[in-house]
Scaffold this active site. Sequence first.
Site, PDB file in Angstrom:
ATOM      1  N   SER A 127     -88.985  -7.277 -17.361  1.00 22.81           N
ATOM      2  CA  SER A 127     -89.057  -8.340 -16.356  1.00 22.81           C
ATOM      3  C   SER A 127     -90.290  -8.194 -15.484  1.00 22.81           C
ATOM      4  O   SER A 127     -90.856  -9.184 -15.005  1.00 22.81           O
ATOM      5  CB  SER A 127     -87.812  -8.308 -15.457  1.00 22.81           C
ATOM      6  OG  SER A 127     -86.710  -8.893 -16.084  1.00 22.81           O
ATOM      7  N   HIS A 154     -84.900 -10.498  -7.663  1.00 25.68           N
ATOM      8  CA  HIS A 154     -85.604 -10.405  -8.941  1.00 25.68           C
ATOM      9  C   HIS A 154     -86.737 -11.427  -9.044  1.00 25.68           C
ATOM     10  O   HIS A 154     -87.871 -11.098  -9.423  1.00 25.68           O
ATOM     11  CB  HIS A 154     -84.595 -10.609 -10.072  1.00 25.68           C
ATOM     12  CG  HIS A 154     -85.086 -10.263 -11.432  1.00 25.68           C
ATOM     13  ND1 HIS A 154     -85.787 -11.156 -12.214  1.00 25.68           N
ATOM     14  CD2 HIS A 154     -84.953  -9.133 -12.181  1.00 25.68           C
ATOM     15  CE1 HIS A 154     -86.083 -10.588 -13.376  1.00 25.68           C
ATOM     16  NE2 HIS A 154     -85.582  -9.367 -13.385  1.00 25.68           N
ATOM     17  N   ASN A 183     -84.667  -5.254 -22.278  1.00 31.01           N
ATOM     18  CA  ASN A 183     -84.540  -3.884 -21.789  1.00 31.01           C
ATOM     19  C   ASN A 183     -83.473  -3.071 -22.502  1.00 31.01           C
ATOM     20  O   ASN A 183     -83.038  -2.050 -21.990  1.00 31.01           O
ATOM     21  CB  ASN A 183     -84.198  -3.890 -20.294  1.00 31.01           C
ATOM     22  CG  ASN A 183     -85.320  -4.431 -19.443  1.00 31.01           C
ATOM     23  OD1 ASN A 183     -86.423  -4.663 -19.918  1.00 31.01           O
ATOM     24  ND2 ASN A 183     -85.045  -4.652 -18.174  1.00 31.01           N
ATOM     25  N   ASP A 199     -86.286 -18.035 -12.570  1.00 35.50           N
ATOM     26  CA  ASP A 199     -85.699 -16.751 -12.203  1.00 35.50           C
ATOM     27  C   ASP A 199     -84.631 -16.962 -11.147  1.00 35.50           C
ATOM     28  O   ASP A 199     -83.934 -17.982 -11.168  1.00 35.50           O
ATOM     29  CB  ASP A 199     -86.808 -15.808 -11.698  1.00 35.50           C
ATOM     30  CG  ASP A 199     -86.562 -14.360 -12.048  1.00 35.50           C
ATOM     31  OD1 ASP A 199     -85.670 -13.756 -11.430  1.00 35.50           O
ATOM     32  OD2 ASP A 199     -87.250 -13.828 -12.931  1.00 35.50           O
TER      33      ASP A 199
END
Length: 649
Positions: free
Chosen positions: A498, A328, A416, A292
């Site tokens: 996520s 994130h 998404n 990530d």
Amino acid sequence: MAKQAKGGAADPQQTPNELHDGAADARADNSSSPAPLRGRPVTERKKKYLVAPRAVLGAFGTSSWMTPLGLSAVQQALTAMPDIDVVDTIAPRAGLTTAGFGPSSMGDGAEGIVVARMTDQKAGELLQRGQGQLLVERDQHLALLDPMLRRPDLVSSLTPYQGPQCELLLAVVGTDGAPLPEVEVSLFGGVLPSTAVTGADGVARLQLYGDDAHMISGLYVKPRVDYWSFYQRDPDLSLQEANVVMLRPLSEWPALRGLPQQNAMGWGARAMRLDQVPQHYRGRGIKVAIIDSGAATTHGNLNAIHDGFDVINKRTDRSTWNVDTLGHGSHCTGVIAATDPAWGIRGFAPEAEIHVCKLFPGGQVSQLIDALEYCIEQGIDIVNMSLGGSAPSEALERQIVRAKQAGIACIAAAGNSAAAVQYPASSSHVLAVAAIGKIGEFPADSYHAETIGTDIDMYGYFTARFSCFGPQVDVCAPGVAVVSSVPPNNFAAWDGTSMAAPHVTGLAALVLAHRPEFGSMVQARSPERVERLFQVLRMSARPVTLSDPNHIGYGLPDALVALGLPAAQQTMPWQTTTAGFGAPVGMHGMASHDSGWLSAAGVSMQHQGMQQQGMQPQGMQPQGMQQQGMPNQGPALPYPFGTLRVSGW
């Protein structure tokens, strides 16, 4: 340096100033016909491509590339070619070959890829010369699956050239009246959207085309940390005075009362019944990698993490994995493994060994391949990938298979875009996770309410509007209003698949560490162990929402069932409820490790409901269980769920 002669060609070494002077001289000599400016012509720039042998290569045109060909030979040949710049070579460091992607007779160096810069035309020539035996593909950019849903339907593409403009002031304050800085404020509708950030005084100054605030159809206020967002459709706004929005702290929400001083558990963990799992189930002995944007070890819930790899900065400093400029990765890591002293949010597996692979901002497929190679080398058990690309990648698929052969379970967010499942979640070797939400777990005036789908079940569960869907979806997990850690030492409520994937990753760590059957399998790392883990997660799930399996897969995994533990309560609501797509919910996923039915919860199920609906429970046992002689988990429902998958590419 000599200037351009009158009427002559420009010296290619001339600077812009000299070119300008030359043009001025030309105009002085003949003002009626000025000489054109000369300089370096604009051509196609070189892009990064991935190059690797697919199998034993035949004669490679008239060049010296002959069979057999390994990765080192590919690298040497590319280095010798004009107009190709070799950037990197990612070769196996663990000596594991990939079954099904090349014969072992190719020897050492057959696996891996060469990263080289070249033009599209050069790549096309290279691919043609390879005659199908050479992998040549663009090193596409990857994207973190943005946790916040935007509203492109409210954005106009028209740009006025002239007309009235005005300034709208919007002040953002907390419940105590104090101004809140660094809050993003967006207006939708009107001629153009407008976005601004509040200053130290808590005021955002937004420029509007036109002079009518009634054209605004949406106001979105997004705090960076510690507060709930705010969204108002058709807001009543004034152009004559400041407009005020009051944001509520996360800590005032009943389920998060006192956060962070009082330790809390997120609604998603409770929905998966982590709160009923014994406290000593903490994931010790399992290695989890989060690929990530990094993880901020400045955070009180993440400061126990010590291992990582900055993939994008590896040539200068591999140790900067703990700098997370996007937040994130920290958010995902908190869901998986946030430690739980009497402070903050508790993750699923706080004692798992976490490895942070920093891939963002700017990550590409080649760097994801490099991160997975690190995971193979480090003996990682589970990888969380809350990311996606614009298209499938053969090179990445090869590496995912290598990881699976090494016993690494890859869990990925479905995406998404409210469309087909994105890659790599669409790979048949990856567990794909979609997102759901639950009514009552966020304020009604927050932006999270914009994610509510139309398939709300009687317990408030719904499919998130943004969640990708398709037969590749294996399970669903909480992905709306998920509160977790963000830099430097704060918390935020985010939406996205996520956020859903880490819930399943954290549970997977507990299953490997504590489910009895994996006790003897932890050291026996194999693709069979990966498949069995995925099977346990799927079969532990219960259907939620009124949606079909394309949106939720098997459903929401249950921690107690996945761990083979008896239910703490005699009757759970979903055991007596019919799923939205027509099957008794209790029949699916609530099987215990001991019985395959609901004996631990005191529920007796029969085949009658399936027979009445014309279903055939016989022969629907997952193929992997039949082949491996695994314990019967009860009759699987005859729905496609996550077992019907597409080829990915």
